[in-house]
Design a protein around this motif. Structure first.
Motif, mmCIF file in Angstrom:
data_model
loop_
_atom_site.group_PDB
_atom_site.id
_atom_site.type_symbol
_atom_site.label_atom_id
_atom_site.label_comp_id
_atom_site.label_asym_id
_atom_site.label_seq_id
_atom_site.Cartn_x
_atom_site.Cartn_y
_atom_site.Cartn_z
ATOM 1 N N TRP A 110 0.845 -1.195 0.000
ATOM 2 C CA TRP A 110 0.000 0.000 0.000
ATOM 3 C C TRP A 110 0.878 1.242 0.000
ATOM 4 C CZ3 TRP A 110 0.614 3.445 3.979
ATOM 5 C CH2 TRP A 110 1.301 2.971 5.105
ATOM 6 N N TRP A 123 -3.284 0.659 -3.639
ATOM 7 C CA TRP A 123 -3.249 -0.676 -3.051
ATOM 8 C C TRP A 123 -3.032 -1.737 -4.117
ATOM 9 C CZ3 TRP A 123 -8.419 -0.733 0.190
ATOM 10 C CH2 TRP A 123 -8.289 0.100 1.305
ATOM 11 N N VAL A 143 -4.506 -6.032 -0.714
ATOM 12 C CA VAL A 143 -5.012 -5.070 0.266
ATOM 13 C C VAL A 143 -6.510 -4.850 0.042
ATOM 14 C CG1 VAL A 143 -4.801 -2.738 1.211
ATOM 15 C CG2 VAL A 143 -2.747 -3.993 0.550
#
Length: 146
Positions: free
Chosen positions: A48, A60, A64
């Motif tokens: 991220w 991301w 994520v």
């Protein structure tokens, strides 16, 4: 880079020892950090990035998005992502983030969250500042379910 063992959670948030938080050690990066890309991500780990100059824009990897239960590729506002963390974890995360930016150091945190449609889970967050000309311009790191 010296990493110090975490202190018990009943201790004060900041200990007397430099660069040590009760909820995990922090580390002091040396020089500018080279921006690492999504190639760092593996199936269980997501990369991220939060870009301050672009209004805390989040970037991301797919993992994520999965951890947060969000559709892959959708635009996520930071306040929306932060709202997924349980209140106690959210408060600690915000304090660590502030300390990290002010002192140009990284941190890790095991946080409790309730992701969209995925239920409650624990997530390990590793964060490091992105520096440009000695100034923090963002944060980046890794996240994984634990």
């Amino acid at each position: 880079m010296n990493i110090v063992a975490p202190l018990p959670p009943h201790r004060a948030f900041l200990s007397e020892r430099p660069w040590q938080f009760a909820f995990g050690p922090v580390f002091k990066p040396q020089g500018d950090i080279v921006v690492a890309g999504p190639e760092l991500s593996r199936d269980e780990i997501g990369y991220w990035r939060c870009d301050f100059a672009r209004g805390d824009l989040l970037s991301w990897t797919d993992r994520v998005y999965q951890l947060f239960g969000a559709p892959i590729g959708c635009e996520i506002d930071r306040s929306e992502a932060i709202a997924c963390y349980r209140e106690g974890s959210r408060a600690i995360l915000e304090r660590l983030r502030s300390f990290s930016v002010t002192n140009q150091c990284g941190f890790f945190l095991d946080a409790r969250m309730s992701a969209h449609g995925t239920g409650a889970r624990n997530m390990r967050i590793l964060a490091a500042p992105l520096l440009r000309d000695g100034c923090v311009v963002g944060l980046h790191g890794l996240k994984r379910a634990i």
